[in-house]
Design a protein around this motif. Structure first.
Motif, PDB file in Angstrom:
ATOM      1  N   GLU A  63       0.830  -1.206   0.000  1.00 25.44           N
ATOM      2  CA  GLU A  63       0.000   0.000   0.000  1.00 25.44           C
ATOM      3  C   GLU A  63       0.863   1.254   0.000  1.00 25.44           C
ATOM      4  O   GLU A  63       0.568   2.226  -0.712  1.00 25.44           O
ATOM      5  CB  GLU A  63      -0.899  -0.013   1.230  1.00 25.44           C
ATOM      6  CG  GLU A  63      -1.756   1.221   1.406  1.00 25.44           C
ATOM      7  CD  GLU A  63      -2.443   1.267   2.754  1.00 25.44           C
ATOM      8  OE1 GLU A  63      -3.000   2.330   3.092  1.00 25.44           O
ATOM      9  OE2 GLU A  63      -2.418   0.250   3.492  1.00 25.44           O
ATOM     10  N   ALA A  64       1.930   1.227   0.805  1.00 28.98           N
ATOM     11  CA  ALA A  64       2.817   2.388   0.880  1.00 28.98           C
ATOM     12  C   ALA A  64       3.482   2.659  -0.462  1.00 28.98           C
ATOM     13  O   ALA A  64       3.544   3.810  -0.926  1.00 28.98           O
ATOM     14  CB  ALA A  64       3.873   2.172   1.965  1.00 28.98           C
ATOM     15  N   ILE A  65       3.978   1.620  -1.113  1.00 27.92           N
ATOM     16  CA  ILE A  65       4.658   1.786  -2.398  1.00 27.92           C
ATOM     17  C   ILE A  65       3.655   2.187  -3.477  1.00 27.92           C
ATOM     18  O   ILE A  65       3.960   3.022  -4.345  1.00 27.92           O
ATOM     19  CB  ILE A  65       5.417   0.497  -2.774  1.00 27.92           C
ATOM     20  CG1 ILE A  65       6.586   0.303  -1.799  1.00 27.92           C
ATOM     21  CG2 ILE A  65       5.912   0.556  -4.212  1.00 27.92           C
ATOM     22  CD1 ILE A  65       7.304  -1.016  -1.952  1.00 27.92           C
ATOM     23  N   GLN A  66       2.440   1.640  -3.428  1.00 27.59           N
ATOM     24  CA  GLN A  66       1.422   2.057  -4.382  1.00 27.59           C
ATOM     25  C   GLN A  66       1.142   3.555  -4.250  1.00 27.59           C
ATOM     26  O   GLN A  66       1.042   4.282  -5.240  1.00 27.59           O
ATOM     27  CB  GLN A  66       0.124   1.286  -4.171  1.00 27.59           C
ATOM     28  CG  GLN A  66      -0.952   1.652  -5.200  1.00 27.59           C
ATOM     29  CD  GLN A  66      -2.348   1.266  -4.773  1.00 27.59           C
ATOM     30  OE1 GLN A  66      -2.600   0.978  -3.591  1.00 27.59           O
ATOM     31  NE2 GLN A  66      -3.274   1.259  -5.722  1.00 27.59           N
ATOM     32  N   GLY A  67       1.025   4.042  -3.004  1.00 28.71           N
ATOM     33  CA  GLY A  67       0.792   5.463  -2.787  1.00 28.71           C
ATOM     34  C   GLY A  67       1.942   6.307  -3.279  1.00 28.71           C
ATOM     35  O   GLY A  67       1.733   7.349  -3.924  1.00 28.71           O
ATOM     36  N   ASP A  68       3.175   5.872  -3.003  1.00 30.79           N
ATOM     37  CA  ASP A  68       4.344   6.621  -3.467  1.00 30.79           C
ATOM     38  C   ASP A  68       4.414   6.641  -4.990  1.00 30.79           C
ATOM     39  O   ASP A  68       4.772   7.654  -5.598  1.00 30.79           O
ATOM     40  CB  ASP A  68       5.623   6.009  -2.890  1.00 30.79           C
ATOM     41  CG  ASP A  68       5.784   6.272  -1.402  1.00 30.79           C
ATOM     42  OD1 ASP A  68       5.221   7.273  -0.917  1.00 30.79           O
ATOM     43  OD2 ASP A  68       6.467   5.478  -0.725  1.00 30.79           O
ATOM     44  N   ALA A  69       4.095   5.510  -5.614  1.00 35.62           N
ATOM     45  CA  ALA A  69       4.102   5.455  -7.076  1.00 35.62           C
ATOM     46  C   ALA A  69       3.021   6.363  -7.657  1.00 35.62           C
ATOM     47  O   ALA A  69       3.254   7.080  -8.637  1.00 35.62           O
ATOM     48  CB  ALA A  69       3.892   4.014  -7.545  1.00 35.62           C
ATOM     49  N   PHE A  70       1.853   6.356  -7.036  1.00 34.28           N
ATOM     50  CA  PHE A  70       0.732   7.156  -7.526  1.00 34.28           C
ATOM     51  C   PHE A  70       1.077   8.644  -7.495  1.00 34.28           C
ATOM     52  O   PHE A  70       0.662   9.406  -8.373  1.00 34.28           O
ATOM     53  CB  PHE A  70      -0.504   6.878  -6.671  1.00 34.28           C
ATOM     54  CG  PHE A  70      -1.810   7.155  -7.373  1.00 34.28           C
ATOM     55  CD1 PHE A  70      -2.263   6.312  -8.377  1.00 34.28           C
ATOM     56  CD2 PHE A  70      -2.578   8.238  -7.025  1.00 34.28           C
ATOM     57  CE1 PHE A  70      -3.466   6.556  -9.024  1.00 34.28           C
ATOM     58  CE2 PHE A  70      -3.782   8.504  -7.659  1.00 34.28           C
ATOM     59  CZ  PHE A  70      -4.233   7.658  -8.667  1.00 34.28           C
ATOM     60  N   LEU A  71       1.849   9.057  -6.495  1.00 33.48           N
ATOM     61  CA  LEU A  71       2.262  10.455  -6.411  1.00 33.48           C
ATOM     62  C   LEU A  71       3.169  10.841  -7.570  1.00 33.48           C
ATOM     63  O   LEU A  71       3.322  12.027  -7.876  1.00 33.48           O
ATOM     64  CB  LEU A  71       2.981  10.723  -5.085  1.00 33.48           C
ATOM     65  CG  LEU A  71       2.109  10.655  -3.827  1.00 33.48           C
ATOM     66  CD1 LEU A  71       2.967  10.799  -2.578  1.00 33.48           C
ATOM     67  CD2 LEU A  71       1.016  11.707  -3.852  1.00 33.48           C
ATOM     68  N   ASN A  73       2.554   9.722 -10.607  1.00 34.36           N
ATOM     69  CA  ASN A  73       1.714   9.413 -11.774  1.00 34.36           C
ATOM     70  C   ASN A  73       1.969   8.017 -12.331  1.00 34.36           C
ATOM     71  O   ASN A  73       1.790   7.769 -13.529  1.00 34.36           O
ATOM     72  CB  ASN A  73       1.892  10.466 -12.875  1.00 34.36           C
ATOM     73  CG  ASN A  73       1.353  11.821 -12.464  1.00 34.36           C
ATOM     74  OD1 ASN A  73       0.241  11.919 -11.946  1.00 34.36           O
ATOM     75  ND2 ASN A  73       2.136  12.866 -12.677  1.00 34.36           N
ATOM     76  N   ILE A  74       2.394   7.111 -11.469  1.00 36.42           N
ATOM     77  CA  ILE A  74       2.571   5.708 -11.836  1.00 36.42           C
ATOM     78  C   ILE A  74       1.391   4.961 -11.214  1.00 36.42           C
ATOM     79  O   ILE A  74       1.390   4.670 -10.019  1.00 36.42           O
ATOM     80  CB  ILE A  74       3.916   5.157 -11.324  1.00 36.42           C
ATOM     81  CG1 ILE A  74       5.080   5.996 -11.862  1.00 36.42           C
ATOM     82  CG2 ILE A  74       4.082   3.696 -11.729  1.00 36.42           C
ATOM     83  CD1 ILE A  74       6.429   5.616 -11.289  1.00 36.42           C
ATOM     84  N   THR A  75       0.377   4.671 -12.022  1.00 39.79           N
ATOM     85  CA  THR A  75      -0.921   4.264 -11.488  1.00 39.79           C
ATOM     86  C   THR A  75      -1.124   2.754 -11.510  1.00 39.79           C
ATOM     87  O   THR A  75      -1.948   2.223 -12.270  1.00 39.79           O
ATOM     88  CB  THR A  75      -2.057   4.959 -12.254  1.00 39.79           C
ATOM     89  OG1 THR A  75      -1.893   4.696 -13.661  1.00 39.79           O
ATOM     90  CG2 THR A  75      -2.017   6.462 -12.031  1.00 39.79           C
ATOM     91  N   TYR A  76      -0.405   2.058 -10.660  1.00 35.37           N
ATOM     92  CA  TYR A  76      -0.623   0.633 -10.464  1.00 35.37           C
ATOM     93  C   TYR A  76      -1.744   0.419  -9.447  1.00 35.37           C
ATOM     94  O   TYR A  76      -1.887   1.194  -8.497  1.00 35.37           O
ATOM     95  CB  TYR A  76       0.628  -0.045  -9.910  1.00 35.37           C
ATOM     96  CG  TYR A  76       1.747  -0.278 -10.894  1.00 35.37           C
ATOM     97  CD1 TYR A  76       1.751  -1.388 -11.724  1.00 35.37           C
ATOM     98  CD2 TYR A  76       2.835   0.593 -10.941  1.00 35.37           C
ATOM     99  CE1 TYR A  76       2.799  -1.621 -12.608  1.00 35.37           C
ATOM    100  CE2 TYR A  76       3.882   0.377 -11.824  1.00 35.37           C
ATOM    101  CZ  TYR A  76       3.860  -0.738 -12.647  1.00 35.37           C
ATOM    102  OH  TYR A  76       4.891  -0.964 -13.512  1.00 35.37           O
ATOM    103  N   THR A  77      -2.501  -0.650  -9.609  1.00 41.04           N
ATOM    104  CA  THR A  77      -3.383  -1.100  -8.544  1.00 41.04           C
ATOM    105  C   THR A  77      -2.540  -1.837  -7.501  1.00 41.04           C
ATOM    106  O   THR A  77      -1.378  -2.204  -7.770  1.00 41.04           O
ATOM    107  CB  THR A  77      -4.467  -2.043  -9.072  1.00 41.04           C
ATOM    108  OG1 THR A  77      -3.833  -3.246  -9.560  1.00 41.04           O
ATOM    109  CG2 THR A  77      -5.264  -1.384 -10.197  1.00 41.04           C
TER     110      THR A  77
END
Length: 270
Positions: A63-71, A73-77
């Motif tokens: 979850e933490a890495i997904q949030g960091d990636a999303f910031l 603009n790397i939009t993985y589920t």
């Protein structure tokens, strides 16, 4: 909790001294946070143990890495993040995006290793070590602390949207800024506030050419967990607010709202 009080600093004098021999228009003012009383923001943030903080972060690492990636603009589920970390290519994403996710996992593993040794404080050494992992697949100019590069580059531009941009300080000032700012940050008594202050400070100062916000947050969580507090995880739903806080800090030079926002995300599950 005691109130946070920090004495005025000498940054303005340092800027004036440098500007006397350089073009002052090329310099961006050093931020002077309001340092309002943040006691209400951290009144309920209490330590448990390093072991508990580590175990909870391990359960939330995807979850933490997904949030960091999303910031970025790397939009993985979340399932896709878990696939990438397990070595599976996810269609629809570039190799560069996969490598950044893998590098964030390496940095997260480094955080978990560091917190077992002793209570940790923000420092250039800690920041550089985590940044080397985070930026290893960005560009080579991104790897070094700007004040340590062989050539003295002008500060990088950060695009803020709607045609606005922010230019960070000239590299020749980065060590002066760090030397002036770090003692003030270390004087903040509460470890989570201290880490969050570093994260906001690092995002503003742009000590590297890329990966600044990520590195600042990983330093923040190293400090927090090494003192027995939980990591601050930025959910994907908070991306817009986080970006707004960063942009506001860059435009105003006041880091207080950014710090308070990070504290608002603290959740130790109790």
């Amino acid at each position: 909790m005691p109130e946070i009080t920090i004495e005025p600093n000498a940054w303005d004098a340092k800027i004036a001294q440098y500007a006397s021999t350089r073009d002052p228009d090329a310099l961006q003012a050093v931020p002077e946070p309001e340092w309002r009383d943040l006691s209400s923001d951290f009144a309920n943030i209490r330590p448990t143990s390093v072991e508990r903080a580590e175990a909870r972060f391990r359960r939330r690492i995807g979850e933490a890495i997904q949030g960091d990636a999303f910031l970025e603009n790397i939009t993985y589920t979340l399932p896709e993040i878990e696939d990438v970390l397990g070595g599976t290519h996810v269609p629809g994403h570039t190799e560069g995006e996969e490598l950044q996710v893998i590098d964030m996992k390496k940095a997260a593993d480094s955080v978990l290793w560091r917190i077992r040794e002793r209570p940790t404080q923000p420092s250039q050494e800690l920041s550089d070590g985590l940044h080397m992992l985070i930026a290893s697949n960005l560009n080579l100019a991104s790897l070094l602390f700007r004040g340590d590069q062989r050539e003295r580059y002008n500060g990088p531009f950060v695009r803020l949207g709607r045609g606005r941009k922010f230019q960070a300080l000239d590299a020749r000032l980065t060590h002066d800024v760090l030397d002036a700012g770090l003692p003030r940050i270390l004087s903040v008594e509460h470890p989570v506030v201290r880490g969050a202050t570093w994260a906001a400070f690092a995002a503003y100062q742009q000590f590297y050419f890329d990966g600044n916000k990520r590195t600042g947050r990983y330093v923040m969580n190293t400090v927090a967990m090494s003192h027995g507090f939980d990591a601050i995880v930025i959910p994907t739903s908070a991306r817009e607010q986080y970006v707004n806080e960063v942009v506001n800090a860059l435009e105003t030079g006041d880091l207080t709202s950014h710090i308070a926002f990070l504290l608002s995300l603290y959740d130790d599950g109790r």
